[in-house]
Each structure stands twice: as C-alpha cells, then as structure tokens.
Design a protein around this motif. Structure first.
Motif, short mmCIF file in Angstrom:
data_model
loop_
_atom_site.label_atom_id
_atom_site.label_comp_id
_atom_site.label_asym_id
_atom_site.label_seq_id
_atom_site.Cartn_x
_atom_site.Cartn_y
_atom_site.Cartn_z
N TYR A 64 48.00 32.98 47.67
CA TYR A 64 46.90 32.18 48.18
C TYR A 64 46.61 32.58 49.63
CZ TYR A 64 44.34 28.13 49.92
OH TYR A 64 43.40 27.33 50.51
N ALA A 65 45.34 32.90 49.91
CA ALA A 65 44.92 33.25 51.28
C ALA A 65 44.59 31.95 52.01
CB ALA A 65 43.72 34.18 51.25
N VAL A 66 45.46 31.56 52.91
CA VAL A 66 45.43 30.22 53.52
C VAL A 66 44.14 29.96 54.30
CG1 VAL A 66 46.60 28.83 55.30
CG2 VAL A 66 47.93 30.04 53.57
N ILE A 154 52.48 47.80 55.53
CA ILE A 154 51.36 48.37 56.28
C ILE A 154 50.06 47.98 55.58
CG2 ILE A 154 50.22 50.51 57.01
CD1 ILE A 154 52.99 51.79 57.16
N ARG A 155 49.16 47.46 56.37
CA ARG A 155 47.82 47.22 55.83
C ARG A 155 47.05 48.53 55.92
NH1 ARG A 155 43.59 42.46 57.37
NH2 ARG A 155 41.87 43.16 56.06
N VAL A 156 46.53 48.95 54.79
CA VAL A 156 45.82 50.22 54.70
C VAL A 156 44.32 49.96 54.82
CG1 VAL A 156 45.37 52.20 53.19
CG2 VAL A 156 47.62 51.06 53.12
N LYS A 168 32.37 43.24 53.45
CA LYS A 168 33.14 44.47 53.27
C LYS A 168 34.25 44.51 54.30
CE LYS A 168 29.23 47.12 51.47
NZ LYS A 168 29.23 46.28 50.29
N MET A 169 35.44 44.81 53.83
CA MET A 169 36.55 44.84 54.77
C MET A 169 37.38 46.11 54.65
SD MET A 169 37.44 40.82 54.95
CE MET A 169 38.65 40.97 56.24
N GLY A 170 36.77 47.16 54.09
CA GLY A 170 37.45 48.44 54.00
C GLY A 170 36.40 49.53 53.96
N PHE A 200 52.60 48.22 50.80
CA PHE A 200 51.21 48.29 51.28
C PHE A 200 50.42 47.03 50.98
CE2 PHE A 200 51.81 52.98 50.19
CZ PHE A 200 52.18 53.30 51.49
N HIS A 201 49.44 46.81 51.82
CA HIS A 201 48.46 45.74 51.65
C HIS A 201 47.09 46.41 51.72
CE1 HIS A 201 46.20 42.26 53.88
NE2 HIS A 201 46.02 42.16 52.58
N ILE A 202 46.35 46.33 50.64
CA ILE A 202 45.07 47.07 50.57
C ILE A 202 43.97 46.09 50.17
CG2 ILE A 202 43.88 49.07 49.60
CD1 ILE A 202 46.62 50.28 48.91
N PHE A 203 43.16 45.71 51.13
CA PHE A 203 42.15 44.67 50.88
C PHE A 203 40.77 45.27 51.17
CE2 PHE A 203 39.53 41.05 52.36
CZ PHE A 203 39.72 40.17 51.32
N ALA A 204 39.92 45.30 50.16
CA ALA A 204 38.68 46.06 50.30
C ALA A 204 37.42 45.21 50.41
CB ALA A 204 38.53 47.03 49.12
N GLY A 205 37.53 43.88 50.27
CA GLY A 205 36.31 43.08 50.39
C GLY A 205 36.44 41.72 49.72
N SER A 206 35.39 40.93 49.85
CA SER A 206 35.39 39.52 49.48
C SER A 206 34.17 39.17 48.65
CB SER A 206 35.29 38.74 50.78
OG SER A 206 36.27 37.78 50.90
N GLN A 207 34.26 38.06 47.91
CA GLN A 207 33.09 37.44 47.25
C GLN A 207 32.30 38.44 46.39
OE1 GLN A 207 32.26 34.53 46.47
NE2 GLN A 207 30.15 34.72 45.89
N ALA A 208 33.00 39.10 45.45
CA ALA A 208 32.32 39.95 44.48
C ALA A 208 32.25 39.20 43.15
CB ALA A 208 33.07 41.26 44.30
N LEU A 283 47.90 39.76 43.85
CA LEU A 283 46.51 39.59 44.31
C LEU A 283 46.53 38.50 45.36
CD1 LEU A 283 44.23 39.18 41.16
CD2 LEU A 283 44.39 41.18 42.68
N GLU A 284 45.66 38.57 46.35
CA GLU A 284 45.54 37.48 47.32
C GLU A 284 44.13 36.92 47.23
OE1 GLU A 284 45.94 38.75 51.35
OE2 GLU A 284 44.73 40.53 51.04
N LEU A 285 44.06 35.64 46.88
CA LEU A 285 42.76 35.02 46.66
C LEU A 285 42.67 33.73 47.45
CD1 LEU A 285 42.72 35.40 42.76
CD2 LEU A 285 41.46 36.81 44.41
N GLY A 286 41.54 33.54 48.11
CA GLY A 286 41.31 32.29 48.82
C GLY A 286 40.24 31.50 48.08
N ARG A 287 39.01 31.90 48.32
CA ARG A 287 37.83 31.24 47.77
C ARG A 287 37.93 30.98 46.26
NH1 ARG A 287 33.12 32.56 50.25
NH2 ARG A 287 34.19 34.35 51.13
N ALA A 387 36.44 25.94 49.93
CA ALA A 387 36.85 27.08 50.74
C ALA A 387 35.85 27.30 51.87
CB ALA A 387 36.91 28.35 49.88
N TYR A 388 36.37 27.60 53.06
CA TYR A 388 35.52 27.95 54.22
C TYR A 388 34.52 26.86 54.58
CZ TYR A 388 37.66 32.36 53.02
OH TYR A 388 38.58 33.32 52.71
N GLY A 389 34.82 25.62 54.24
CA GLY A 389 33.99 24.50 54.69
C GLY A 389 34.63 23.96 55.96
#
Ligand SMILES: *Cc1c(COP(=O)(O)O)cnc(C)c1O
Length: 408
Positions: A64-66, A154-156, A168-170, A200-208, A283-287, A387-389
């Motif tokens: 869970y992405a806090v 390492i975050r890639v 987009k975060m990558g 590794f931590h590889i995070f490429a984006g959000s809200q798809a 997987l790391e999921l927030g929203r 989320a994000y409120g």
C-alpha cells in the motif's frame, strides 16, 4: 449540461439516502458532529484487496502506497489486508509506525530524503529505495555511524514510461530513481558494502486505466529487472514492479480489467529468467486500493441564482478536494462522481453547479450537472474521495482547516 463521473460500485440508498458500509450519510455526519467529513468504508477496502488477491498470481505481494491516504484507522485496517507499506517521507514513517506497523514491512522511496530521515529509517530496519548515488553514500555513512546493516534497494528510473498514465514518473530525465544504465555499478557498490541487498524498485507511472499499457509496462519492467540483475552480478531478492492502476473518475472512464493484468503477470512469472527465479515481486498501489472506498460529505449552506445559473454552495471545497475541483494535475476540468447524498435515489430535476465555500473561482465541485432538486441543509457526496483528498489538498487555505475523517 456536463456529465458526472461514474459512482463506484458498493454504494446503496437507505430511506432515500446514500449509505456507506450500510450506514446513512446523515447518521454518519451526526456521529462525526459536523461537515465536511471524509468517510472511508472498511468493507470496500477489504473487498478491493480481496479482488486484487483473486486476480493476481499468488507469488505477487501487495503493498500500500501510504501517500494516497495516511489516516491512522485506514493504515491499521490496511495492515490487516496488505503485505507491505511504501512511504515517501519521514512524516509518513512516523504515521506508519504509530499505527503499529512492523518496520520490516516498510520501504521508503522519494527524492530528497534528509540525513535524519535516512537515519530514522535505517535504525528502524526500513528498506530504503535509493534515489541517487549521493543518497546511497549518505545512507551508507549513516549506517556506519549507527553501526547497523542497512536494508537497501535501488529505485530505477526506467527507460520507458507507462502509456496513458495520468502522471508519468519514468522515462527520460527525471528526479526519481537512478538512470537504468548507472544502476548496475551502484548495485555492485551497495552489495559490496555489506548492506542487506533488497533489489530494485521500478515505478513508471500512475492512474492508468488501459490494461494493455499496464501489461506492456510490467513486461518491460521484468525485462529491465532481469537485465540489470545480470549486469549487477547477483540474483535479485526483491523487485517492486510499481503500480499505476487507475480508477474511473470521469464520464466514460472504464474500470480497470485486473483479471487481464493478473493473467498476463502469471504467464510472465511462469517463464522468468534464472536471475529472477527466486525474486519476491510486489505491486505498490495507493489510489486503486483506497480511492473508491472514500466519500466526502459536505452540506449545502446556500442556494443562489446568478444570471440564470443556479449555484449550490457547500461548506467544503477544494481545500479538501483539490483533484475534484480540477486543480491537481488535470488539463481539462471534468466532473467527478458527485451526488446529493440526502436524495440519493431521487430523479434528476435541474442543472446546477456545486461550488465550494472558498473565495476563488477555482473552487468548483460539480460544474453544470444534473441533480435532484436540493435545498440548503442537504448533504452532497463527492465519490472517489478515498485517495489524494485529505492528504493532497491545501487544508489551511483561507483558514478553513482539515475535514473530519472516519472509517466505518
Ligand atoms: C505516488 C506513488 C505511488 C502510488 O500511486 P497511485 O497512483 O496512488 O497508485 C506508488 N509508488 C510511488 C513511488 C509513488 O510515487
């Protein structure tokens, strides 16, 4: 007239009123004492995580992405449901620890970690997702000072991004992570330092919302992880595959097909290269985990007409609902799912705008949308508020202060 976003599944009417976890909105507001109020549903949180577990391969852990929602009762509930917690600040570390969550379940990403934050995380046994060579050096120094073996990943910064994602975060120049081509050298340095190597931590984006884009990104992520692990000369203990699962906010948005994503991931897991055979994936999921489980309730304090347009003015607004107002990373403002909570099953009768109480034209909750006739005193519900409120809105703006929150 502008359409409203789709109301998420799981909400019903009782005596004509919106019910959350089987409790009427008016009852929840009475219990809280006033509006505005965020209500999060324990039942919907549990259902969402259960659906994810059912769709995803058993081998995949769920984190869970806090930052999506750090409300303490939500964190304690999520602690019963998910495997790990991803944080992005020392403040979140304190919140997660205060919720009684074991630090061995926590990983800490985010650019600009201060030395004191690195020290607290290392002392607690939290995994650090290193964002740069400089941060790696400061973390190793801090660990040596403390006399503790740090847990380091390492975050890639991947050389691709998540297509169709809201954020987009990558890919390309980014403040996040270490560019993929420099990762093997840093990984060797971390491994040789005697740190506990966490991968590794590889995070490429959000809200798809497109499963094809997420499936493609996951395949690219696995291929990149394999290549980097090979070049680092060590098997990969852990690999955080990122997340990016979106929820439908706007008219026409379709819910994500998680069965298709889970099936593709299961297929990919069945033919992993040797260097990833023993890897633990997450997987790391927030929203996606909490967004649809939350509703923001606010009361109509005025009803007025200006040049023929009707405005319902509520006691909440963008100071708790920045994203719903259209001012958090959106290009064209569209309406979130919004309803008159106290007349939840009444037919629509008029086109009105719901606006917040802030003295700025940016404060719009629903623009020229169709609602049942509503009066001063009625409750308005903004959905997808989990989320994000509360966590991503400027609560202090105009002296308003935070909304109340409850988990039911
Ligand atoms: C923001 C963020 C998340 C959560 O994103 P959601 O869209 O809420 O799922 C996960 N991981 C990292 C690294 C993030 O920055």
């Amino acid at each position: 007239m502008k359409p409203l976003g789709p109301i998420p599944a799981g909400y019903t009417a009782i005596d004509g009123e919106l019910a959350i976890s089987g409790r009427k909105a008016s009852e929840l507001v009475a219990e809280a004492g006033s509006t505005p109020l965020f209500v999060y549903s324990r039942e919907l949180l549990a259902r969402r995580v259960a659906d994810l577990r059912a769709a995803m391969p058993d081998r995949l852990a769920l984190h869970y992405a806090v930052k999506a929602n750090p409300f303490a009762p939500v964190l304690r509930e999520m602690a019963l449901l998910v495997d790990g917690f991803d944080i992005a600040s020392g403040g979140e570390l304190a919140m997660v620890r205060a919720a009684g969550i074991d630090p061995s379940r926590i990983s800490f990403a985010g650019p600009g970690k201060r030395t004191d934050e690195l020290e607290q995380a290392i002392a607690a046994g939290v995994t650090l997702n290193l964002e740069s060579e400089g941060e790696a050096a400061r973390a190793l120094d801090a660990a040596a000072r403390l006399g503790i073996t740090p847990r380091l990943a390492i975050r890639v910064n991947p050389d691709f991004d998540l297509k169709g994602s809201g954020m987009k975060m990558g890919g390309g120049a980014k403040q996040f992570g270490v560019d993929a081509e420099r990762v093997p050298a840093l990984a060797r340095l971390v491994i040789e330092s005697g740190a506990e190597w966490r991968g590794f931590h590889i995070f490429a984006g959000s809200q798809a919302l497109g499963p094809a884009a997420l499936i493609e990104t996951q395949a690219q992520t696995l291929a990149l992880a394999a290549r980097l692990a090979d070049q680092s000369g060590a098997a990969l203990p852990h690999c955080n595959l990122g997340g990016g699962f979106g929820i439908p906010y706007f008219p026409g948005d379709q819910a994500l097909d998680i069965a298709a994503i889970g099936a593709a991931l299961g297929e990919a897991f069945s033919k992993l290269p040797d260097v990833l055979r023993e890897t633990q994936f997450c997987l790391e999921l927030g929203r996606y985990m909490v967004g649809e489980a939350g509703v923001y309730l606010t009361r109509i304090v005025d009803r007025k007409v200006s040049h023929g347009d009707t405005f319902l003015i509520v006691d909440g607004g963008l100071h708790h609902q920045l994203a719903a107002s259209g001012n958090f990373g959106t290009v064209v403002r569209r309406n979130y799912p919004v309803a008159i909570a106290s007349r939840f099953d009444a037919p629509t009768e008029e086109v009105v705008s719901v606006v917040g109480c802030l003295c700025t034209p940016l404060d719009r909750v629903a623009d020229k949308a169709e609602f049942p006739r509503a009066e001063v005193g009625d409750l308005v519900a903004v959905f997808c508020a989990g989320a994000y409120g509360a966590s991503a809105s400027p609560a202090q703006f105009l002296g308003q202060g935070p909304a109340m929150e409850m988990l039911v």
